[in-house]
Structures are given as C-alpha cells and as structure tokens.
Design an enzyme around this catalytic site. Sequence first.
Site, mmCIF file in Angstrom:
data_model
loop_
_atom_site.group_PDB
_atom_site.id
_atom_site.type_symbol
_atom_site.label_atom_id
_atom_site.label_comp_id
_atom_site.label_asym_id
_atom_site.label_seq_id
_atom_site.Cartn_x
_atom_site.Cartn_y
_atom_site.Cartn_z
ATOM 1 N N ASN A 107 0.954 -1.156 0.152
ATOM 2 C CA ASN A 107 -0.140 -0.061 0.060
ATOM 3 C C ASN A 107 0.785 1.245 -0.038
ATOM 4 O OD1 ASN A 107 -2.955 -0.350 0.112
ATOM 5 N ND2 ASN A 107 -2.265 -2.028 1.756
ATOM 6 N N ASN A 117 -5.595 5.144 8.235
ATOM 7 C CA ASN A 117 -5.464 3.880 8.125
ATOM 8 C C ASN A 117 -6.269 3.135 6.943
ATOM 9 O OD1 ASN A 117 -4.518 1.302 9.124
ATOM 10 N ND2 ASN A 117 -6.676 0.927 9.965
ATOM 11 N N HIS A 154 -7.934 -0.780 6.521
ATOM 12 C CA HIS A 154 -8.276 -1.612 7.339
ATOM 13 C C HIS A 154 -8.948 -2.520 6.541
ATOM 14 C CE1 HIS A 154 -9.327 -4.301 10.781
ATOM 15 N NE2 HIS A 154 -10.248 -4.341 10.288
ATOM 16 N N ASP A 208 -10.049 1.025 14.832
ATOM 17 C CA ASP A 208 -10.839 0.994 13.630
ATOM 18 C C ASP A 208 -12.351 1.520 13.706
ATOM 19 O OD1 ASP A 208 -8.556 -0.658 12.517
ATOM 20 O OD2 ASP A 208 -9.303 -2.454 13.316
ATOM 21 N N GLU A 245 -7.174 -2.409 -2.495
ATOM 22 C CA GLU A 245 -6.885 -1.263 -1.285
ATOM 23 C C GLU A 245 -5.692 -0.513 -1.984
ATOM 24 O OE1 GLU A 245 -4.939 -2.820 2.210
ATOM 25 O OE2 GLU A 245 -6.185 -4.795 2.222
HETATM 26 N N1 NHR Z 1 -4.517 2.674 16.811
HETATM 27 C C1 NHR Z 1 -5.722 3.358 17.068
HETATM 28 N N2 NHR Z 1 -5.582 4.165 18.241
HETATM 29 N N3 NHR Z 1 -6.808 3.404 16.466
HETATM 30 C C2 NHR Z 1 -6.779 2.789 15.297
HETATM 31 O O1 NHR Z 1 -7.920 2.525 14.603
HETATM 32 C C3 NHR Z 1 -5.701 2.348 14.775
HETATM 33 C C4 NHR Z 1 -4.461 1.964 15.373
HETATM 34 C C5 NHR Z 1 -3.397 1.434 15.231
HETATM 35 C C6 NHR Z 1 -3.181 0.693 14.146
HETATM 36 C C7 NHR Z 1 -4.495 -0.431 12.185
HETATM 37 C C8 NHR Z 1 -5.243 -1.682 12.678
HETATM 38 C C9 NHR Z 1 -5.994 -2.172 11.539
HETATM 39 O O2 NHR Z 1 -6.226 -1.698 10.355
HETATM 40 C C10 NHR Z 1 -4.479 0.667 13.289
HETATM 41 C C11 NHR Z 1 -5.953 1.144 13.553
HETATM 42 C C12 NHR Z 1 -2.765 -3.433 14.841
HETATM 43 C C13 NHR Z 1 -3.667 -4.045 15.806
HETATM 44 C C14 NHR Z 1 -3.202 -5.018 16.914
HETATM 45 O O3 NHR Z 1 -3.923 -5.696 17.694
HETATM 46 C C15 NHR Z 1 -5.080 -3.923 15.429
HETATM 47 C C16 NHR Z 1 -5.440 -3.292 14.700
HETATM 48 C C17 NHR Z 1 -4.778 -2.684 13.755
HETATM 49 C C18 NHR Z 1 -3.065 -2.717 13.742
HETATM 50 N N4 NHR Z 1 -1.737 -4.922 17.067
HETATM 51 C C19 NHR Z 1 -1.268 -5.625 18.218
HETATM 52 C C20 NHR Z 1 -0.844 -4.649 19.164
HETATM 53 O O4 NHR Z 1 -0.721 -5.279 20.405
HETATM 54 C C21 NHR Z 1 0.088 -6.334 17.638
HETATM 55 C C22 NHR Z 1 -0.107 -7.319 16.494
HETATM 56 C C23 NHR Z 1 1.117 -7.678 15.865
HETATM 57 O O5 NHR Z 1 2.143 -7.011 16.087
HETATM 58 O O6 NHR Z 1 1.151 -8.605 15.054
HETATM 59 O O7 NHR Z 1 -0.524 -3.185 18.978
HETATM 60 O O8 NHR Z 1 -6.423 -3.492 11.632
HETATM 61 C C1 GAR Z 2 -3.104 -4.684 4.189
HETATM 62 O O1 GAR Z 2 -4.162 -5.590 3.738
HETATM 63 C C2 GAR Z 2 -3.751 -3.739 5.023
HETATM 64 O O2 GAR Z 2 -4.896 -3.457 4.850
HETATM 65 C C3 GAR Z 2 -3.428 -4.461 6.353
HETATM 66 O O3 GAR Z 2 -2.345 -5.440 6.164
HETATM 67 C C4 GAR Z 2 -2.356 -5.396 4.783
HETATM 68 C C5 GAR Z 2 -0.691 -4.782 4.407
HETATM 69 O O4 GAR Z 2 -0.220 -4.952 3.292
HETATM 70 N N1 GAR Z 2 -3.630 -3.939 7.566
HETATM 71 C C6 GAR Z 2 -3.818 -4.588 8.802
HETATM 72 O O5 GAR Z 2 -4.175 -5.852 8.831
HETATM 73 C C7 GAR Z 2 -3.810 -3.548 10.033
HETATM 74 N N2 GAR Z 2 -3.916 -4.274 11.076
HETATM 75 P P1 GAR Z 2 1.039 -4.130 2.878
HETATM 76 O O6 GAR Z 2 2.096 -3.983 3.769
HETATM 77 O O7 GAR Z 2 1.453 -4.841 1.658
HETATM 78 O O8 GAR Z 2 0.413 -2.693 2.654
#
Ligand code: NHR
Ligand code: GAR
Length: 197
Positions: free
Chosen positions: A14, A115, A117, A153, A182
């Site tokens: 992305n 973001n 998602h 999210d 995306e």
């Molecule tokens: N932060 C906030 N406050 N609000 C949002 O809407 C966010 C954010 C941070 C990241 C991306 C998100 C997604 O699109 C995003 C949106 C990571 C996790 C997660 O559980 C959840 C959602 C998203 C990104 N992360 C774990 C943690 O403990 C670690 C997981 C890993 O490292 O693989 O941070 O889905």
């Molecule tokens: C994308 O599908 C994005 O929407 C998702 O991870 C992929 C990243 O691909 N994001 C999440 O799941 C956030 N929690 P990319 O690194 O090739 O853009």
Amino acid sequence: MKNIVILISGSGSNMLAIVQAAKRENWAAKYQARVAAVISNKADAKGLALAEREGIATEALDHKAFASREAFDAALAQRIDRHATAEAPPLVLLAGFMRILTSDFVNHYAGRLVNIHPSLLPAFAGLNTHQRAIDAGCKVAGATVHLVTPELDHGPILAQAVVPVLQGDTADALAARVLTQEHLIYPQAVVKLLQNQ
Ligand code: NHR
Ligand code: GAR
C-alpha cells in the site's frame, strides 16, 4: 510543501501504491505534497527496501526497544514531526502498520492520521479479518480507509471497496483480492484529503 509520512510493519505494498500514485499524478505540483519518509516498527520490513528503491527516506524504530507503548509512541511522534514544514504539519498514513497507538498519539494527529483496514468496517475491526469474514459466511468482503481515532478501527470512513467472497476461498486468496482494491482506494482517498486542504 506538505509532507506525508507513511508508517508500515511489513511488505509495504500500500505504501508503494501511494508513492507511485504521487509520482504518476504529480502530487508535488498539484497539491504541494510529497511522501517524505517511511517509518517501520520492524527493521526487516520488506517495505523499507521498496521505499529506498523509490528514493524515499526510511527509518526503523523497534517498538521492543521501549519500556511502554507511551514511550514508543512518543519517540515515533518525534520522528514524524521532524517532517513538519513551514506550510503544514505532516499527514500520517498507516499502511499495514501493526501497532495499536495510544490516545495521546492519535489526538496529536487528529484529522491527519489515516488507516487502511482490510474489512468493510464496522464489520471485523481488529485482526484476522479475512478468516473471520469467511467463517461468518459473508458473500462480500473489502477494505476501508478511515481517519484514526483512539477507538480501534472506528474513525470516520473516507473510502471503501467491495470484493466477492468466492466458494472455497482461503484467507490468503481473499486477502490478495482485497489488497488489489486497497491499492486503488488508498491513494484516491489521500488525494481527496489533499484537495480538501
Ligand atoms: N490505533 C488506534 N488508536 N486506532 C486505530 O484505529 C488504529 C490504531 C493502530 C493501528 C491499524 C489496525 C488495523 O487496520 C491501526 C488502527 C494492529 C492491531 C493490533 O492488535 C489492531 C488493529 C490495527 C493494527 N496490534 C497488536 C498490538 O498489540 C500487535 C499485533 C502484531 O504485532 O502482529 O498492538 O487493523
Ligand atoms: C493490508 O491488507 C492492510 O489493509 C492490512 O495489512 C496489509 C498490509 O499490506 N492492515 C492490517 O491488517 C492492519 N492491522 P502491505 O504492507 O502490503 O500494505
């Protein structure tokens, strides 16, 4: 000039779609905007090498080197804010960024933190979205570009794209189908934000 900073954790496709759209569509001339830096919380993220190849400044900031989320987020904000210009604070794009961000961080970037998602929000916030959509028997899936708010999210929706869920789909096959969309909607949503400023 308005600087865009993209945060990644992984493959960075992305991020690359946004960088390529910025070049192809000449965002510098049209919107006085440029992708100034790509920052990853993982030093081995494939996207960092892709960004380097595009001539973009890259940085790695390992969250594991910090004692708390607050400390990591403060250091991250410091790196991002180096890209503030006289004209504007940076626009910050999460592109496969996998660390939940603290309210303090999110509030600091209110209205300029975006973001993508991989689900049709408000369905399937959080992780493992594709398997959850398949398990729920969904006939369509997709992706959502949204403003980031402290609640995960749940921010205002800027753009969405829909794809079919096919018979016998696996999470990987569905993820690949969603990812192609995306790459179209994320750059388009950023252009709309730049136009409204
Ligand atoms: N932060 C906030 N406050 N609000 C949002 O809407 C966010 C954010 C941070 C990241 C991306 C998100 C997604 O699109 C995003 C949106 C990571 C996790 C997660 O559980 C959840 C959602 C998203 C990104 N992360 C774990 C943690 O403990 C670690 C997981 C890993 O490292 O693989 O941070 O889905
Ligand atoms: C994308 O599908 C994005 O929407 C998702 O991870 C992929 C990243 O691909 N994001 C999440 O799941 C956030 N929690 P990319 O690194 O090739 O853009």
